[in-house]
Design a protein around this motif. Structure first.
Motif, short mmCIF file in Angstrom:
data_model
loop_
_atom_site.label_atom_id
_atom_site.label_comp_id
_atom_site.label_asym_id
_atom_site.label_seq_id
_atom_site.Cartn_x
_atom_site.Cartn_y
_atom_site.Cartn_z
N ASP A 198 0.83 -1.21 0.00
CA ASP A 198 0.00 0.00 0.00
C ASP A 198 0.86 1.26 0.00
O ASP A 198 0.51 2.26 0.62
N ASP B 43 0.18 1.51 -4.18
CA ASP B 43 -1.23 1.33 -3.84
C ASP B 43 -2.14 1.50 -5.06
O ASP B 43 -1.81 2.21 -6.01
N GLU C 287 -0.64 -2.60 -7.79
CA GLU C 287 -1.81 -3.41 -7.52
C GLU C 287 -3.05 -2.74 -8.08
O GLU C 287 -3.05 -1.56 -8.38
CA CA Z 1 -4.19 -1.61 -1.14
#
Ligand code: CA
Ligand code: C2E
Ligand code: CA
Ligand code: CA
Length: 283
Positions: free
Chosen positions: A182, A204, A241
């Motif tokens: 993140d 993130d 991600e």
């Molecule tokens: Ca995340």
């Protein structure tokens, strides 16, 4: 209007009560659920942005609850974290997914460089058994430490002192990759990165989302470009991600990101899925 407001409040109260009751019930049910084997793991592939080949997979835990159905980690990880059950649960996830990674490797003719990413919560980081447990799990499965990546959130490491970093450093020295998960959501102190035993930055999903707009926000592009170049100069790999579209993947590839994960490639799923993706190079 007044009574409607009253009803709304009553309704909100009742909802809050129900949530609290459920939370309480779920918390109490966690230990037995672990014993009864109600948890299972889904695996989501990580792919090389360059050629789309499978790099590895992230283990994501779920709870098959007898009354509530399948619950996502956001519903119970915070509860497990709060009660400390995250330590045995996290150990189970590690054991299970490391064993799974070993199975994938055995099923590949070349032993495959397939890697496994496992999330670590802050309580696990503080637990004195972390290093010994991890070593034991890897040895028992016969998986090399280099095939394991432990994901730790940036927020868990903010302000971390040497005491907290020591076990991570030991794991990193053994060859285990540590990813900063993140990344970019906390108060990232980029200079701080040098001090942390991490080898992977996991950007993130919020960054990926900003690539959705066409044209993407030029400032966001510059930020990602800057992060990637800093990361690379510190010899960190960059994973992104939440990649949901081909356009995002193209953009992130152009910005120099190394690996990606997201629904565009595959949703989290059963372990056999990863195996067939690797064999067929379907991604
Ligand atoms: Ca995340
Ligand atoms: P995370 O580590 O940031 O994991 C990525 C989350 O994004 C996963 O949610 C995944 O299913 C979801 N995701 C993947 N690709 C996409 C996409 O393209 N679009 C969107 N919108 N979402 C995507 P999930 O499985 O619900 O997990 C939520 C969080 O729960 C994880 O966030 C992680 O922090 C935590 N978690 C999951 N498994 C474990 C575990 O075994 N231990 C610990 N401590 N935490 C875990
Ligand atoms: Ca993660
Ligand atoms: Ca993440």
């Amino acid at each position: 209007a007044k009574s409607a407001g009253g009803n709304r409040f009553e309704f909100a109260d009742r909802e809050a009560d129900e949530r609290a009751i459920t939370r309480h019930g779920l918390t109490n049910a966690l230990p037995a659920a672990l014993e009864r084997g109600e948890f299972f793991i889904e695996y989501q592939p990580l792919v090389h942005l360059g050629d789309g080949s499978v790099h590895g997979a992230e283990a994501l835990v779920r709870w098959s609850h007898p009354q509530h159905g399948v619950l996502g980690p956001d519903r119970f990880i915070p509860l497990a974290e709060h009660t400390g059950l995250i330590v045995p649960l996290g150990r189970w996830v590690l054991e299970e997914s490391v064993a799974q990674a070993r199975v994938w490797q055995e099923r590949h003719a070349d032993g495959g460089p397939l890697r496994i990413n496992v999330n670590l919560s802050p309580t696990q980081l503080h637990h004195p058994g972390l290093v010994a447990d991890t070593v034991e799990v890897l040895e028992r499965a016969g998986l090399s430490p280099g095939a394991l990546c432990l994901e730790v959130t940036e927020s868990a490491l903010i302000g971390a002192d040497e005491g907290l970093l020591k076990p991570l450093r030991q794991l990193a020295d053994m060859g285990v990759d540590i990813a900063l998960d993140d990344f970019g959501t906390g108060y990232s102190n980029l200079a701080n990165l040098r001090r942390l035993p991490v080898s992977v930055l996991k950007l993130d999903r919020s960054f990926t989302q900003s690539m959705q707009r066409a044209p993407a926000d030029p400032v966001d592009l510059k930020i990602v470009e800057g992060i990637v170049s800093l990361a690379h100069s510190l010899e960190l790999a960059v994973t992104v991600e939440g990649v949901e579209t081909g356009a995002q993947a193209d953009q992130l590839r152009e910005l120099g990101c190394d690996t990606a994960q997201g629904w565009y490639y595959a949703r989290p799923g059963a372990p056999d899925r990863i195996h067939s993706l690797v064999l067929t190079d379907a991604i």
